[in-house]
Design a protein around this motif. Structure first.
Motif, short mmCIF file in Angstrom:
data_model
loop_
_atom_site.label_atom_id
_atom_site.label_comp_id
_atom_site.label_asym_id
_atom_site.label_seq_id
_atom_site.Cartn_x
_atom_site.Cartn_y
_atom_site.Cartn_z
N THR A 163 0.81 -1.21 0.00
CA THR A 163 0.00 0.00 0.00
C THR A 163 0.85 1.27 0.00
OG1 THR A 163 -0.13 0.03 2.41
CG2 THR A 163 -1.85 -1.17 1.24
N GLN B 100 -1.18 7.95 -1.65
CA GLN B 100 -2.11 6.83 -1.59
C GLN B 100 -3.35 7.07 -2.44
OE1 GLN B 100 -2.95 6.14 2.54
NE2 GLN B 100 -1.00 5.15 2.93
N ILE C 5 -4.85 4.81 -5.44
CA ILE C 5 -6.26 4.37 -5.51
C ILE C 5 -6.81 4.63 -6.91
CG2 ILE C 5 -8.60 4.93 -4.73
CD1 ILE C 5 -7.47 5.24 -1.90
N VAL C 6 -6.52 5.81 -7.44
CA VAL C 6 -7.00 6.14 -8.78
C VAL C 6 -6.41 5.16 -9.80
CG1 VAL C 6 -6.98 7.88 -10.61
CG2 VAL C 6 -7.33 8.57 -8.24
N LEU D 149 -5.26 2.11 -9.31
CA LEU D 149 -5.79 0.75 -9.14
C LEU D 149 -7.21 0.66 -9.64
CD1 LEU D 149 -4.32 0.00 -5.62
CD2 LEU D 149 -3.95 -1.41 -7.64
N GLY D 150 -7.97 1.75 -9.42
CA GLY D 150 -9.38 1.69 -9.77
C GLY D 150 -9.65 1.92 -11.24
N ARG D 151 -8.87 2.79 -11.86
CA ARG D 151 -9.27 3.25 -13.20
C ARG D 151 -8.19 3.18 -14.27
NH1 ARG D 151 -14.57 2.76 -13.03
NH2 ARG D 151 -15.63 4.08 -11.53
N SER E 257 -11.19 12.21 -7.95
CA SER E 257 -10.18 12.57 -8.94
C SER E 257 -10.68 12.20 -10.32
CB SER E 257 -8.87 11.83 -8.66
OG SER E 257 -8.28 12.30 -7.47
N ARG F 66 -14.04 8.87 -13.41
CA ARG F 66 -13.89 9.44 -12.08
C ARG F 66 -13.55 8.32 -11.11
NH1 ARG F 66 -18.94 12.17 -8.83
NH2 ARG F 66 -19.64 10.01 -8.82
N GLN F 67 -12.67 8.59 -10.18
CA GLN F 67 -12.43 7.65 -9.09
C GLN F 67 -12.60 8.39 -7.79
OE1 GLN F 67 -11.63 4.23 -9.06
NE2 GLN F 67 -11.91 4.40 -6.84
N THR G 53 -11.76 8.60 -4.01
CA THR G 53 -10.65 8.09 -3.20
C THR G 53 -10.96 8.12 -1.71
OG1 THR G 53 -9.61 10.26 -3.11
CG2 THR G 53 -8.97 8.84 -4.92
N HIS H 58 -7.28 17.00 -5.25
CA HIS H 58 -8.51 16.34 -5.65
C HIS H 58 -9.66 17.30 -5.36
CE1 HIS H 58 -7.96 15.56 -1.33
NE2 HIS H 58 -9.28 15.59 -1.27
N GLN I 252 -7.60 4.64 3.60
CA GLN I 252 -7.15 4.59 2.21
C GLN I 252 -6.33 3.34 1.92
OE1 GLN I 252 -5.07 8.26 1.45
NE2 GLN I 252 -6.95 9.44 1.29
N ARG I 253 -5.52 2.92 2.88
CA ARG I 253 -4.73 1.70 2.66
C ARG I 253 -5.64 0.50 2.48
NH1 ARG I 253 -1.00 4.38 6.05
NH2 ARG I 253 -1.96 3.66 7.98
N TRP J 170 -8.61 0.55 1.29
CA TRP J 170 -9.20 0.68 -0.04
C TRP J 170 -8.21 0.21 -1.11
CZ3 TRP J 170 -13.03 5.20 -1.19
CH2 TRP J 170 -13.98 5.27 -0.16
N ILE J 171 -6.93 0.51 -0.91
CA ILE J 171 -5.91 0.06 -1.86
C ILE J 171 -5.89 -1.46 -1.90
CG2 ILE J 171 -3.41 -0.13 -2.20
CD1 ILE J 171 -3.19 2.81 -1.35
N ASP K 168 -17.91 4.45 -8.62
CA ASP K 168 -16.69 5.26 -8.63
C ASP K 168 -15.88 5.06 -7.36
OD1 ASP K 168 -17.07 6.28 -11.15
OD2 ASP K 168 -18.21 8.02 -10.46
N GLY L 32 -14.27 1.47 -8.10
CA GLY L 32 -13.45 1.35 -9.31
C GLY L 32 -14.05 0.40 -10.32
#
Lengths: 243, 243
Positions: free
Chosen positions: A75, A139, A143-144, A146-148, B65, B72-73, B75, B96, B139-140, B142-143, B188, B191
């Motif tokens: 992470t 981070q 996330i962006v 990884l997601g998109r 973002s 769009r993501q 975060t 962001h 956030q971690r 989520w990663i 979003d 992801g």
DNA sequence: CGCTAGGTTGAGGTACGTCAAGCTAAGTGG
DNA sequence: CCACTTAGCTTGACGTACCTCAACCTAGCG
């Protein structure tokens, strides 16, 4: 080696703000305990409650989380000058582990000493808190990605990020930097399988943007790489701002 | 409405540590400017340099973002009691934007007032910095979810997280909470495409773990949901610790 | 010289995405 | 009260980015 050990941190802080002489002195007088570990060592365990923070001086470390399936997700990456687990001072219990991806030199600083710093040098303390906020900004970009973002673009952006972060502390120049980690580690950063990591890397190589041999990354075409990955360095906050 | 507006924040802080009476008073005397916005409003723009921070009192906001492709993501999600963009005090430039996912009530606090707080109440200030560290911990997670977890498991863990975060501030109880956002917004966050978000949601519904109708989530089987998503609340740091 | 960790390649499978259509409910204007 | 619109949800068909399994290759090392 003891003297000047804290230089990478000072460089990193001075990229964002001005350090006064007393602040600089306070950092240089921090009681450091110098240590080294070999690649693969777990430096801080998940769910542990460290009483000291780690200042990385050389090498790469990763924040890693493990799933029940045995899979691993990294992470965060840390480079020389990063104050790893400064936040352990605030949170007490580690929600992840810290792993040495390469042989590492680092210093430990007791939380006690850092608390003293916070009382005596509030502005310096704010600068250190700012590094936590910057970690969070990094981070968010991950996330962006990884997601998109597609794998190769994600990898491209990561390489741009690493180059700039290493350049600040003098560990990268002339569009090249050492990155002696395995593709497995990179796969765990990107959230990919090793196979697909390898193929995405080949795609970047084939495009002529970078190569990565013998543990050294060469960026041949920064503009292409940054554009391909959609890299905008804003989030790294590498702009000096008055206090 | 002005009185007690800051209560969700106080609840949130008291979940992690003890507030002294002077600290509580200092929070209650913060000069707040009350505001409301409708769902869909951009509350803070990307690359802006806010001079105030936002304390969310009711509703949901998202850190978002945007990619060049228009995708769009999200975060981060914020709920009542969250001090959004406390970190704008440290970082100056937003990396962001902040978007209201629902109609929102919030208060703005000038950075000036917060800096004054930091000087007068260092421990309280540390507690606020801790919220930044907790945001980073979320956030971690989520990663990890984005990198290594299947869509439905990711969604399951998110629902567990939201329930606990809302419960702390009194916005969730009896295994239910309001979540009047669109599946597009959820997509979003995760992801995913809208279509796959819908199908993953149906999978959770079919398993009997949750349903989500009319903007309200009901968790029918917490144990299954938490196990399926691999949810471990450690990262939310909802444990009171002495100072 | 064999062993091992790491890198590379191919073949086939799956969790996603995209496109397109139809559905429902709420709101709007006549 | 009814046409019409619109945002959001749902479903099917098909395409793709990535995964898994399995093999082979390479370089370093005892």
């Amino acid at each position: 080696m003891r003297d000047g050990a804290i230089l990478p941190l000072i460089r990193s802080l001075e990229k964002r703000d001005v350090l006064t002489d007393p602040e600089r002195a306070a950092l240089e007088q921090l009681p450091l305990r110098m240590r080294e570990v070999a690649a693969g060592t777990e430096m801080v365990g998940e769910a542990s409650e460290p009483l000291e923070s780690i200042l990385l001086l050389d090498g790469y470390t990763a924040r890693a989380s493990h799933l029940r399936t045995g899979e691993r997700q990294i992470t965060g990456l840390n480079v020389a000058g990063d104050f790893i687990d400064l936040h352990s001072l605030l949170l007490k219990v580690m929600d992840h582990s810290v792993i040495a991806l390469t042989d590492c030199e680092f210093a430990t600083v007791e939380h006690k000493a850092l608390r003293a710093l916070s009382a005596l040098h509030p502005h310096l303390w704010r600068m250190l808190m700012t590094t936590i906020a910057i970690d969070a900004a990094i981070q968010r970009i991950w996330i962006v990605d990884l997601g998109r973002n597609m794998a190769a673009r994600h990898m491209a952006r990561l390489m741009c990020e690493l180059y700039l972060r290493l350049e600040v502390v003098g560990k990268a120049r002339d569009m090249a930097f050492r990155l002696p980690i395995t593709q497995m580690a990179l796969a765990d950063v990107l959230g990919l399988s090793i196979v697909h990591t390898n193929r995405s890397l080949q795609q970047l190589r084939a495009s002529g943007a970078i190569d990565w041999q013998g543990g050294t990354v060469h960026i041949h075409d920064w503009d292409y790489l940054a554009d391909f990955g959609g890299f905008d360095p804003l989030y790294l906050n590498m702009v000096k701002r008055t206090r």
